[in-house]
Design a protein around this motif. Structure first.
Motif, short mmCIF file in Angstrom:
data_model
loop_
_atom_site.label_atom_id
_atom_site.label_comp_id
_atom_site.label_asym_id
_atom_site.label_seq_id
_atom_site.Cartn_x
_atom_site.Cartn_y
_atom_site.Cartn_z
N ALA A 148 3.07 9.42 -3.89
CA ALA A 148 2.50 8.33 -3.09
C ALA A 148 2.87 8.45 -1.62
O ALA A 148 2.06 8.14 -0.75
CB ALA A 148 2.96 6.98 -3.64
N ASP A 149 4.09 8.91 -1.34
CA ASP A 149 4.52 9.06 0.06
C ASP A 149 3.71 10.14 0.77
O ASP A 149 3.30 9.98 1.92
CB ASP A 149 6.01 9.39 0.13
N ILE A 150 3.50 11.26 0.09
CA ILE A 150 2.74 12.35 0.69
C ILE A 150 1.30 11.91 0.94
O ILE A 150 0.70 12.21 1.98
CB ILE A 150 2.78 13.60 -0.22
N ILE A 151 0.74 11.17 0.00
CA ILE A 151 -0.62 10.66 0.16
C ILE A 151 -0.69 9.72 1.35
O ILE A 151 -1.63 9.78 2.16
CB ILE A 151 -1.07 9.95 -1.13
N ALA A 152 0.30 8.82 1.47
CA ALA A 152 0.31 7.88 2.59
C ALA A 152 0.38 8.60 3.92
O ALA A 152 -0.30 8.22 4.89
CB ALA A 152 1.49 6.93 2.44
N HIS A 153 1.18 9.67 4.00
CA HIS A 153 1.27 10.44 5.24
C HIS A 153 -0.05 11.13 5.55
O HIS A 153 -0.48 11.18 6.70
CB HIS A 153 2.39 11.49 5.12
N ARG A 154 -0.70 11.67 4.51
CA ARG A 154 -1.97 12.35 4.73
C ARG A 154 -3.05 11.38 5.19
O ARG A 154 -3.84 11.70 6.10
CB ARG A 154 -2.40 13.03 3.43
N ALA B 205 -6.31 2.13 -0.20
CA ALA B 205 -6.66 3.52 0.09
C ALA B 205 -5.72 4.48 -0.65
O ALA B 205 -6.16 5.50 -1.21
CB ALA B 205 -6.58 3.77 1.60
N ILE B 206 -4.43 4.15 -0.66
CA ILE B 206 -3.46 4.99 -1.37
C ILE B 206 -3.75 4.97 -2.87
O ILE B 206 -3.72 6.00 -3.54
CB ILE B 206 -2.03 4.51 -1.09
N HIS B 207 -4.05 3.79 -3.40
CA HIS B 207 -4.33 3.66 -4.83
C HIS B 207 -5.52 4.51 -5.25
O HIS B 207 -5.47 5.22 -6.27
CB HIS B 207 -4.57 2.19 -5.18
N GLN B 208 -6.57 4.48 -4.47
CA GLN B 208 -7.76 5.26 -4.79
C GLN B 208 -7.45 6.75 -4.73
O GLN B 208 -7.90 7.53 -5.59
CB GLN B 208 -8.91 4.92 -3.86
N ALA B 209 -6.68 7.16 -3.71
CA ALA B 209 -6.32 8.57 -3.58
C ALA B 209 -5.45 9.02 -4.75
O ALA B 209 -5.58 10.14 -5.25
CB ALA B 209 -5.60 8.81 -2.25
N ILE B 210 -4.55 8.15 -5.20
CA ILE B 210 -3.72 8.45 -6.36
C ILE B 210 -4.59 8.65 -7.59
O ILE B 210 -4.42 9.62 -8.35
CB ILE B 210 -2.69 7.32 -6.59
N ASN C 19 -1.09 -2.28 -9.61
CA ASN C 19 0.19 -2.07 -10.29
C ASN C 19 0.24 -0.63 -10.79
O ASN C 19 -0.30 -0.31 -11.84
CB ASN C 19 0.31 -3.07 -11.44
N LEU C 20 0.92 0.23 -10.04
CA LEU C 20 0.97 1.65 -10.40
C LEU C 20 1.83 1.89 -11.64
O LEU C 20 1.61 2.87 -12.36
CB LEU C 20 1.52 2.46 -9.22
#
Length: 211
Positions: A31-37, A90-95, A123-124
């Motif tokens: 999730a952190d890497i996705i948020a940075h991207r 946005a993060i949730h969809q990317a995950i 809720n991940l």
């Protein structure tokens, strides 16, 4: 698909765990890497954040200023809510997209605040079939973060305060039947423990696939 949730307090060693298991051929959705991207230079999400919150979210190079944002939201809950309302979907969809593309025997979903977000939407934790909690003493956590990030004690404490306590995390882990990995020894010893856990998760994933 068998999804292994990976979480733990800051400085506990989550990255060391996911890096090693990743080398065993396991897909890691971080999730952190996705948020940075998603907040990289010129990204649509970064443009949305600038319009919604103001130029202060950018540094003088026009990049997402994580330090400024972190400092602001610590004392401004309204801004934090605005930020989360934009970033989290946005993060949730990317995950979900990355999980859907995984072809490995099981998939790791690494989320630092996996437990903290269990009562929120999305809720991940609900996506996870099993959870691995990486644990370390507060002293070790602080030492690792200071060495890794160069943060001072006040900054480290501010980050820790955003997470549930170590006691709460371990209590919840026990309640949901999560594995707890105490990461306070050498890297070689960590890898030996992970070799055992990896075989366990391969077996759990195989059994999951038969259901």
């Amino acid at each position: 698909m068998f999804i292994l949730g990976l979480t733990g307090g800051i400085g506990s060693g989550k990255s060391a765990v996911s890096d090693y298991l990743g080398k065993q051929g396991i897909t890691v959705v971080d999730a952190d890497i996705i948020a940075h991207r998603l907040t990289s230079d010129g990204s649509p999400l970064l443009i949305t954040l600038k319009k919604a919150l103001g130029d202060w979210v950018l540094d003088h190079h026009g990049r997402y200023d994580r330090a400024a944002v972190r400092a602001r939201v610590f004392s401004d809950s309204q801004t934090l809510d605005q930020l989360n309302a934009i970033i989290h979907p946005a993060i949730h969809q990317a995950i979900l997209d990355e999980l859907g593309c995984s072809q490995s025997a099981y998939t790791i979903l690494s989320v630092p605040l996996l437990f903290e977000g269990r009562h929120k939407s999305p809720n991940l934790l609900a996506l996870c079939d099993h959870v691995l909690v990486v644990d370390a003493s507060s002293k070790i956590q602080r030492q690792r973060v200071a060495k890794r990030d160069g943060h001072n004690p006040t900054q480290i404490q501010a980050i820790i305060d955003q997470q549930i306590s170590r006691e709460q995390r371990l209590d919840l882990a026990q309640k949901i039947g999560a594995d707890i990995l105490v990461n306070d020894k050498t890297l070689d010893e960590l890898h030996q423990t992970l070799d055992i856990l990896h075989q366990k998760y391969l077996a759990m994933a195989a059994q999951h696939g038969l259901k």
